[in-house]
Enzyme design. Structure first.
Site, mmCIF file in Angstrom:
data_model
loop_
_atom_site.group_PDB
_atom_site.id
_atom_site.type_symbol
_atom_site.label_atom_id
_atom_site.label_comp_id
_atom_site.label_asym_id
_atom_site.label_seq_id
_atom_site.Cartn_x
_atom_site.Cartn_y
_atom_site.Cartn_z
ATOM 1 N N GLU A 169 6.669 -6.810 -8.164
ATOM 2 C CA GLU A 169 8.113 -6.575 -8.173
ATOM 3 C C GLU A 169 8.859 -7.580 -9.040
ATOM 4 O OE1 GLU A 169 10.042 -6.062 -4.444
ATOM 5 O OE2 GLU A 169 8.979 -4.214 -3.965
ATOM 6 N N GLU A 171 0.827 -1.202 0.000
ATOM 7 C CA GLU A 171 0.000 0.000 0.000
ATOM 8 C C GLU A 171 0.869 1.263 0.000
ATOM 9 O OE1 GLU A 171 -0.149 -2.477 2.094
ATOM 10 O OE2 GLU A 171 -2.134 -3.410 1.878
ATOM 11 N N PRO A 210 12.761 -14.494 4.021
ATOM 12 C CA PRO A 210 11.549 -14.635 4.840
ATOM 13 C C PRO A 210 10.743 -13.348 4.897
ATOM 14 C CG PRO A 210 13.481 -14.444 6.244
ATOM 15 C CD PRO A 210 13.987 -14.545 4.836
ATOM 16 N N ARG A 211 9.438 -13.494 4.983
ATOM 17 C CA ARG A 211 8.566 -12.324 5.116
ATOM 18 C C ARG A 211 8.917 -11.546 6.371
ATOM 19 N NH1 ARG A 211 5.472 -8.897 2.110
ATOM 20 N NH2 ARG A 211 3.665 -8.141 3.263
#
Length: 431
Positions: free
Chosen positions: A336, A65, A270-271
Site C-alpha cells: 500500500e 489475503e 495501531p494495528r
C-alpha cells in the site's frame, strides 16, 4: 491414502472444543475482535440467500489475503459476467475492506468455525462451484468436506513462513493429504514452491506474489482534504500498523525529530484500533481519529479507526511499516505505501513478508531502520532530500509492478476450473 495422526488429533480436538465455541466468540466480540451482530455466520447460519448460477468462493484470512482475493474476483468478473462470488474472511478489518471495495456480485461472510456442523451448514447453504483458498488459510475440516463434495479446489499465492513450512515437512502425511485436495496449487515465492512440491510430491509452480498486483486502495477525497488542511505545511510521517512496544520506539524517534523540526507531526495507526486510548495516553493525550478530534497543534495524532490506513499512507511522505521492530513480530504488507507514494521504512523482523521486502530492498525501494535513532535519521533525510525520496519511490513502484503476470496466469487457471455453463441453483436453507 495414508493415515495422518496429526489430522486425526486435530479432528478430535475440534470435536471436544466445539461446545465451547459460542462462549469463546462472545468473549472475542466483547473485546471488539468479532462482529457481535454476525456471530451466527461463524456457525454456518446466514441471512443472505445464495445467488443463482455459478458461485466462486474465495477463502481468505485477513486484509492482505482479502485484497488478493478481490483482485482475482475483479479480473474473473470482467471475463465471465455470469459468475457470482462469495468471499469468507476471518477478521473485522477484512470485512470492512470487502464492504468498501466489492461489487454487487460479491457476497461477504465470516468464515465458519472449522467444526463439522458449521462447515456442513456453510457448504449446504452456499454450494460453491469452485473453492479458492488464498495463501496459508488452510482449515482441514473445511478443505476435506469440500473435497468430499467433489468441489474443485485451488490454493493460490501460497506463501508460508520458514516455521510453517518446517511444520508441513514435519507433519508430512497431514500436509500431503490436504494438498491432495487441490486441483491447482501455485506459490508466491520460491521457498514455498520448493517445500510444497516436496510435501505434495508434485511440482508446485512459483508464479510470483499476487499482492504485488493489488491496486492502490481507494482514498476518501473529502477526508484527505480535511486532514491535509489540518496538517498544513508541517512535516509529517506515519508509523503504520504498530503493535504494543513499537509505539514507544516511534515516539522516541519523533522526539529526536522534533529537536530538529519542532513542528513535526507523527501519525500513529495501531494495528489494533482498540489500543487507541492507551497510545493517546502514552503520547500525552494525543487527539484520536476515532473520537473525531482535530489534529490542532498536537505533535502526535492517533489514527485508531478501521479501514483508513490507505488514507494515512497517502498523507505521509514517509511511513514506517511497523510490526517489524520487535523480534516476536513478523512484519506487515508494504504494498500500500509503495502504491500511494509514501517512502517505506521497516524494522528487521519481516518474516511474513520477507519476499516482498527482499524485492523492495534489493531495488532500493525500502530502507531498514531497526531502532529509534535510525528511524529519525531516515525520516529527516527523506523529508529534506526530495531527490532521494523520489528515487526510493520510483524503485518501490518498479518492484511492486511485477505481479501482473502472476495475476493473469492465476485467473486463467481458475477460470478453467470454474463451470463454463453452470445451471442456476436455488438458495439452500441452512441446516
Amino acid at each position: 491414502m495414508s493415515f495422518s495422526p496429526a489430522l486425526a488429533s486435530y479432528g478430535l480436538a475440534v470435536r471436544l472444543l466445539a461446545p465451547f465455541a459460542g462462549l469463546w466468540l462472545k468473549s472475542r466480540a466483547r473485546k471488539g475482535k468479532e462482529d457481535a451482530s454476525r456471530l451466527e455466520e461463524r456457525f454456518g447460519r446466514y441471512a443472505q440467500a445464495r445467488p443463482t448460477g455459478a458461485v466462486i468462493w474465495f477463502h481468505a484470512a485477513s486484509v492482505g489475503e482479502s485484497g488478493v482475493a478481490l483482485s482475482q474476483i475483479e479480473a474473473m468478473a470482467a471475463r465471465a459476467p455470469s459468475l457470482s462470488f462469495l468471499i469468507s474472511t476471518g477478521t473485522r478489518t477484512s470485512a470492512e475492506l470487502v464492504a468498501r471495495r466489492a461489487t454487487p456480485r460479491v457476497t461477504h461472510v465470516y468464515a465458519p468455525l472449522d467444526s463439522a456442523c458449521a462447515v456442513r451448514r456453510f457448504l449446504n447453504h452456499w454450494r460453491p462451484d469452485l473453492g479458492v483458498f488464498v495463501e496459508s488459510e488452510l482449515w482441514p475440516n473445511l478443505i476435506l468436506a469440500a473435497e468430499a463434495r467433489r468441489m474443485p479446489l485451488a490454493l493460490v499465492n501460497a506463501r508460508m513462513s520458514p516455521k510453517s513450512l518446517a511444520r508441513w515437512r514435519r507433519w508430512r502425511a497431514a500436509g500431503a493429504r490436504l494438498l491432495k485436495a487441490f486441483a491447482f496449487v501455485a506459490a508466491a515465492d520460491a521457498r514455498t514452491a520448493e517445500a510444497l512440491s516436496d510435501v505434495r510430491s508434485a511440482a508446485v509452480p512459483m508464479l510470483g506474489n499476487l499482492k504485488l498486483a493489488a491496486p492502490a486502495p481507494r482514498i476518501d477525497a473529502a477526508a484527505r482534504a480535511t486532514l491535509s488542511e489540518q496538517i498544513g505545511a508541517r512535516p509529517v510521517w506515519l508509523a503504520a500498523s504498530t503493535h504494543e512496544g513499537e509505539d514507544e520506539i516511534a515516539l522516541a524517534a519523533h522526539a529526536t525529530l522534533r529537536a530538529k523540526e519542532p513542528s513535526a507531526l507523527l501519525i500513529i495507526a495501531p494495528r489494533h484500533p482498540e489500543r487507541g486510548e492507551a497510545i493517546a495516553a502514552l503520547a500525552g493525550g494525543a487527539p484520536r481519529r476515532s473520537r473525531f478530534e482535530p489534529i490542532g497543534n498536537a505533535n502526535v495524532y492517533v489514527a485508531d479507526t478501521l479501514g483508513e490506513l490507505g488514507l494515512f499512507y497517502a498523507l505521509a511522505p514517509v511511513s514506517l511499516v511497523a510490526g517489524s521492530l520487535l523480534p516476536h513480530l513478523k512484519g506487515h504488507n508494504p504494498i500500500e505505501p509503495a502504491k500511494l507514494n509514501s517512502a517505506i521504512l521497516t524494522g528487521p523482523h519481516v518474516e511474513s513478508f520477507q519476499d516482498v521486502f527482499g524485492a523492495l530492498s534489493a531495488a532500493g525501494g525500502a530502507k531498514l531502520t531497526p531502532d529509534a535513532d535510525s528511524i529519525a535519521s531516515a525520516v529527516l533525510t527523506l523529508w529534506r532530500d526530495e531527490a532521494a525520496r523520489t528515487r526510493q519511490l520510483d524503485a518501490a513502484r518498479a518492484a511492486t509492478a511485477q505481479g501482473a503476470g502472476a495475476l493473469e496466469t492465476t485467473v486463467e487457471r481458475l477460470l478453467q476450473l470454474a463451470p463454463p455453463n453452470a445451471t442456476a441453483k436455488a438458495a439452500h436453507a441452512s441446516a
